[in-house]
Design a protein around this motif. Structure first.
Motif, PDB file in Angstrom:
ATOM      1  N   SER A   3      61.642   7.731  66.283  1.00  0.00           N
ATOM      2  CA  SER A   3      62.381   6.638  65.677  1.00  0.00           C
ATOM      3  C   SER A   3      61.590   5.346  65.825  1.00  0.00           C
ATOM      4  O   SER A   3      60.873   5.153  66.806  1.00  0.00           O
ATOM      5  CB  SER A   3      63.731   6.489  66.379  1.00  0.00           C
ATOM      6  OG  SER A   3      64.295   5.237  66.070  1.00  0.00           O
ATOM      7  N   MET A  39      75.369   7.736  69.160  1.00  0.00           N
ATOM      8  CA  MET A  39      74.169   7.269  68.456  1.00  0.00           C
ATOM      9  C   MET A  39      72.936   7.963  69.005  1.00  0.00           C
ATOM     10  O   MET A  39      72.819   8.131  70.231  1.00  0.00           O
ATOM     11  CB  MET A  39      73.973   5.761  68.661  1.00  0.00           C
ATOM     12  CG  MET A  39      74.961   4.888  67.932  1.00  0.00           C
ATOM     13  SD  MET A  39      74.426   3.159  68.030  1.00  0.00           S
ATOM     14  CE  MET A  39      75.764   2.378  67.143  1.00  0.00           C
ATOM     15  N   ASP A  40      72.028   8.308  68.104  1.00  0.00           N
ATOM     16  CA  ASP A  40      70.679   8.645  68.541  1.00  0.00           C
ATOM     17  C   ASP A  40      69.810   7.391  68.362  1.00  0.00           C
ATOM     18  O   ASP A  40      70.312   6.336  67.949  1.00  0.00           O
ATOM     19  CB  ASP A  40      70.136   9.871  67.785  1.00  0.00           C
ATOM     20  CG  ASP A  40      70.003   9.617  66.293  1.00  0.00           C
ATOM     21  OD1 ASP A  40      70.306   8.495  65.824  1.00  0.00           O
ATOM     22  OD2 ASP A  40      69.584  10.550  65.585  1.00  0.00           O
ATOM     23  N   GLU A  42      67.633   6.601  66.186  1.00  0.00           N
ATOM     24  CA  GLU A  42      67.547   6.127  64.809  1.00  0.00           C
ATOM     25  C   GLU A  42      68.839   5.388  64.408  1.00  0.00           C
ATOM     26  O   GLU A  42      68.781   4.354  63.744  1.00  0.00           O
ATOM     27  CB  GLU A  42      67.300   7.315  63.866  1.00  0.00           C
ATOM     28  CG  GLU A  42      67.192   6.951  62.407  1.00  0.00           C
ATOM     29  CD  GLU A  42      66.010   6.051  62.069  1.00  0.00           C
ATOM     30  OE1 GLU A  42      65.029   6.006  62.867  1.00  0.00           O
ATOM     31  OE2 GLU A  42      66.063   5.374  61.024  1.00  0.00           O
ATOM     32  N   ALA A  43      69.990   5.918  64.832  1.00  0.00           N
ATOM     33  CA  ALA A  43      71.257   5.246  64.521  1.00  0.00           C
ATOM     34  C   ALA A  43      71.299   3.861  65.173  1.00  0.00           C
ATOM     35  O   ALA A  43      71.752   2.888  64.556  1.00  0.00           O
ATOM     36  CB  ALA A  43      72.434   6.095  65.005  1.00  0.00           C
ATOM     37  N   ARG A  46      68.934   1.518  63.269  1.00  0.00           N
ATOM     38  CA  ARG A  46      69.513   1.045  61.994  1.00  0.00           C
ATOM     39  C   ARG A  46      70.646   0.059  62.228  1.00  0.00           C
ATOM     40  O   ARG A  46      70.817  -0.908  61.484  1.00  0.00           O
ATOM     41  CB  ARG A  46      70.013   2.237  61.171  1.00  0.00           C
ATOM     42  CG  ARG A  46      68.859   3.114  60.701  1.00  0.00           C
ATOM     43  CD  ARG A  46      69.321   4.126  59.685  1.00  0.00           C
ATOM     44  NE  ARG A  46      68.301   5.141  59.457  1.00  0.00           N
ATOM     45  CZ  ARG A  46      68.372   6.078  58.529  1.00  0.00           C
ATOM     46  NH1 ARG A  46      69.431   6.145  57.743  1.00  0.00           N
ATOM     47  NH2 ARG A  46      67.404   6.966  58.379  1.00  0.00           N
ATOM     48  N   THR A  54      76.200   2.295  62.497  1.00  0.00           N
ATOM     49  CA  THR A  54      75.603   3.561  62.072  1.00  0.00           C
ATOM     50  C   THR A  54      75.574   4.510  63.260  1.00  0.00           C
ATOM     51  O   THR A  54      75.121   4.125  64.346  1.00  0.00           O
ATOM     52  CB  THR A  54      74.183   3.309  61.525  1.00  0.00           C
ATOM     53  OG1 THR A  54      74.258   2.329  60.493  1.00  0.00           O
ATOM     54  CG2 THR A  54      73.558   4.592  60.985  1.00  0.00           C
ATOM     55  N   TYR A  55      76.069   5.711  63.071  1.00  0.00           N
ATOM     56  CA  TYR A  55      76.260   6.656  64.175  1.00  0.00           C
ATOM     57  C   TYR A  55      75.597   7.990  63.867  1.00  0.00           C
ATOM     58  O   TYR A  55      75.083   8.209  62.756  1.00  0.00           O
ATOM     59  CB  TYR A  55      77.766   6.853  64.409  1.00  0.00           C
ATOM     60  CG  TYR A  55      78.476   5.564  64.737  1.00  0.00           C
ATOM     61  CD1 TYR A  55      78.538   5.093  66.041  1.00  0.00           C
ATOM     62  CD2 TYR A  55      79.076   4.797  63.728  1.00  0.00           C
ATOM     63  CE1 TYR A  55      79.183   3.898  66.339  1.00  0.00           C
ATOM     64  CE2 TYR A  55      79.719   3.597  64.023  1.00  0.00           C
ATOM     65  CZ  TYR A  55      79.768   3.162  65.322  1.00  0.00           C
ATOM     66  OH  TYR A  55      80.399   1.977  65.622  1.00  0.00           O
ATOM     67  N   TYR A  56      75.645   8.874  64.856  1.00  0.00           N
ATOM     68  CA  TYR A  56      75.140  10.229  64.666  1.00  0.00           C
ATOM     69  C   TYR A  56      76.309  11.191  64.795  1.00  0.00           C
ATOM     70  O   TYR A  56      77.015  11.191  65.817  1.00  0.00           O
ATOM     71  CB  TYR A  56      74.068  10.561  65.711  1.00  0.00           C
ATOM     72  CG  TYR A  56      73.495  11.945  65.515  1.00  0.00           C
ATOM     73  CD1 TYR A  56      72.478  12.164  64.588  1.00  0.00           C
ATOM     74  CD2 TYR A  56      73.973  13.033  66.240  1.00  0.00           C
ATOM     75  CE1 TYR A  56      71.955  13.437  64.388  1.00  0.00           C
ATOM     76  CE2 TYR A  56      73.458  14.306  66.035  1.00  0.00           C
ATOM     77  CZ  TYR A  56      72.453  14.495  65.105  1.00  0.00           C
ATOM     78  OH  TYR A  56      71.943  15.748  64.912  1.00  0.00           O
ATOM     79  N   GLN A  62      73.979  14.731  61.557  1.00  0.00           N
ATOM     80  CA  GLN A  62      73.270  13.768  60.708  1.00  0.00           C
ATOM     81  C   GLN A  62      73.805  12.361  60.946  1.00  0.00           C
ATOM     82  O   GLN A  62      74.896  12.181  61.490  1.00  0.00           O
ATOM     83  CB  GLN A  62      73.413  14.139  59.237  1.00  0.00           C
ATOM     84  CG  GLN A  62      74.853  14.119  58.731  1.00  0.00           C
ATOM     85  CD  GLN A  62      74.966  14.545  57.271  1.00  0.00           C
ATOM     86  OE1 GLN A  62      74.267  15.455  56.834  1.00  0.00           O
ATOM     87  NE2 GLN A  62      75.838  13.888  56.522  1.00  0.00           N
ATOM     88  N   LEU A  63      73.015  11.394  60.539  1.00  0.00           N
ATOM     89  CA  LEU A  63      73.431  10.006  60.637  1.00  0.00           C
ATOM     90  C   LEU A  63      74.553   9.733  59.653  1.00  0.00           C
ATOM     91  O   LEU A  63      74.616  10.345  58.594  1.00  0.00           O
ATOM     92  CB  LEU A  63      72.259   9.071  60.300  1.00  0.00           C
ATOM     93  CG  LEU A  63      71.087   9.046  61.277  1.00  0.00           C
ATOM     94  CD1 LEU A  63      70.003   8.107  60.739  1.00  0.00           C
ATOM     95  CD2 LEU A  63      71.533   8.582  62.658  1.00  0.00           C
ATOM     96  N   TRP A  64      75.432   8.808  60.030  1.00  0.00           N
ATOM     97  CA  TRP A  64      76.416   8.328  59.066  1.00  0.00           C
ATOM     98  C   TRP A  64      76.617   6.835  59.250  1.00  0.00           C
ATOM     99  O   TRP A  64      76.680   6.332  60.365  1.00  0.00           O
ATOM    100  CB  TRP A  64      77.740   9.079  59.146  1.00  0.00           C
ATOM    101  CG  TRP A  64      78.413   9.130  60.485  1.00  0.00           C
ATOM    102  CD1 TRP A  64      78.017   9.872  61.551  1.00  0.00           C
ATOM    103  CD2 TRP A  64      79.591   8.419  60.898  1.00  0.00           C
ATOM    104  NE1 TRP A  64      78.881   9.672  62.604  1.00  0.00           N
ATOM    105  CE2 TRP A  64      79.863   8.801  62.239  1.00  0.00           C
ATOM    106  CE3 TRP A  64      80.464   7.520  60.269  1.00  0.00           C
ATOM    107  CZ2 TRP A  64      80.941   8.290  62.974  1.00  0.00           C
ATOM    108  CZ3 TRP A  64      81.544   7.012  60.999  1.00  0.00           C
ATOM    109  CH2 TRP A  64      81.771   7.402  62.321  1.00  0.00           C
TER     110      TRP A  64
END
Lengths: 136, 136
Positions: A3, A39-40, A42-43, A46, A54-56, A62-64
């Motif tokens: 990320s 969250m990961d 990347e989340a 973002r 933005t969450y995982y 997957q991200l949302w």
């Protein structure tokens, strides 16, 4: 996948074995706890760079972006990391309902223990108690 | 070990593989999010029956009553369960500091993203920002 999350921040995170940290979303001003999600890196990256919550999704893997389909977006004013690096606190402006059920928060429906000053019944397991909600 | 937790409540919990649910503690009145910890069935049972915030320590693999050694106890006014049964919200009166660092909350020290209305620097990874804390 690496990320682009700021390495200084990434180094402070204490993730679950599947690479996640817990995230609590709180309404700015009122202090309502709206929801808890994951969250990961990347989340989090973002969220920090777009100010859109933005969450995982662990179930969908997957991200949302919160509200991407419902319109119930979160504008992120502040993000804090807790003392041991495994939980984030997001102070947000929540548009509409935070909960997928249509409730304002994910904690509105089920009261397991009521304030002693209330005389209403408690939903001891079986039933929901949205009508008995008490303000924080 | 079987916990004496009300079976109607136990049936609604969606636990992690190690049998835990997430618990967010929030100060009554101010709405401050104080800390996030974990509970097993027994910790939840004791919290519901004693109104003393009681958690499960993943690192020590044992129950702990918040404030048992520090005196920084939590009197539990309300317990709510979220929509998917994996997170609890406790509305508490926190005596003194909730955080083991001595901070009032576990989220006081590290600000990853500041409110746009603030002009202070953000602790982008490296440094803490307790002095730059902004009210919720």
């Amino acid at each position: 996948m690496t990320s682009p999350l700021d390495p200084m921040i990434a180094a402070r995170l204490k993730r679950t074995p599947d690479g996640l940290v817990c995230a609590v979303a709180q309404q700015r001003g009122t202090g309502e706890v709206l929801m808890v999600a994951w969250m990961d890196d990347e989340a989090l990256h973002r969220t920090l760079t777009t100010r859109r919550g933005t969450y995982y999704s662990r179930s969908r893997q997957q991200l949302w972006v919160k509200g991407e389909t419902s319109g119930h977006t979160q504008y992120v004013h502040e993000v804090r990391l807790d003392c041991d690096g495994d939980t984030l606190l997001l102070v947000v402006d929540q548009a509409g309902a935070a909960c997928h059920t249509g409730d304002r928060t994910c904690f509105d429906a089920t009261l397991l223990l009521a304030d002693e000053s209330d005389t209403d019944d408690v939903a001891a397991g079986g039933s929901d108690a949205a009508d008995q909600a008490t303000p924080v």
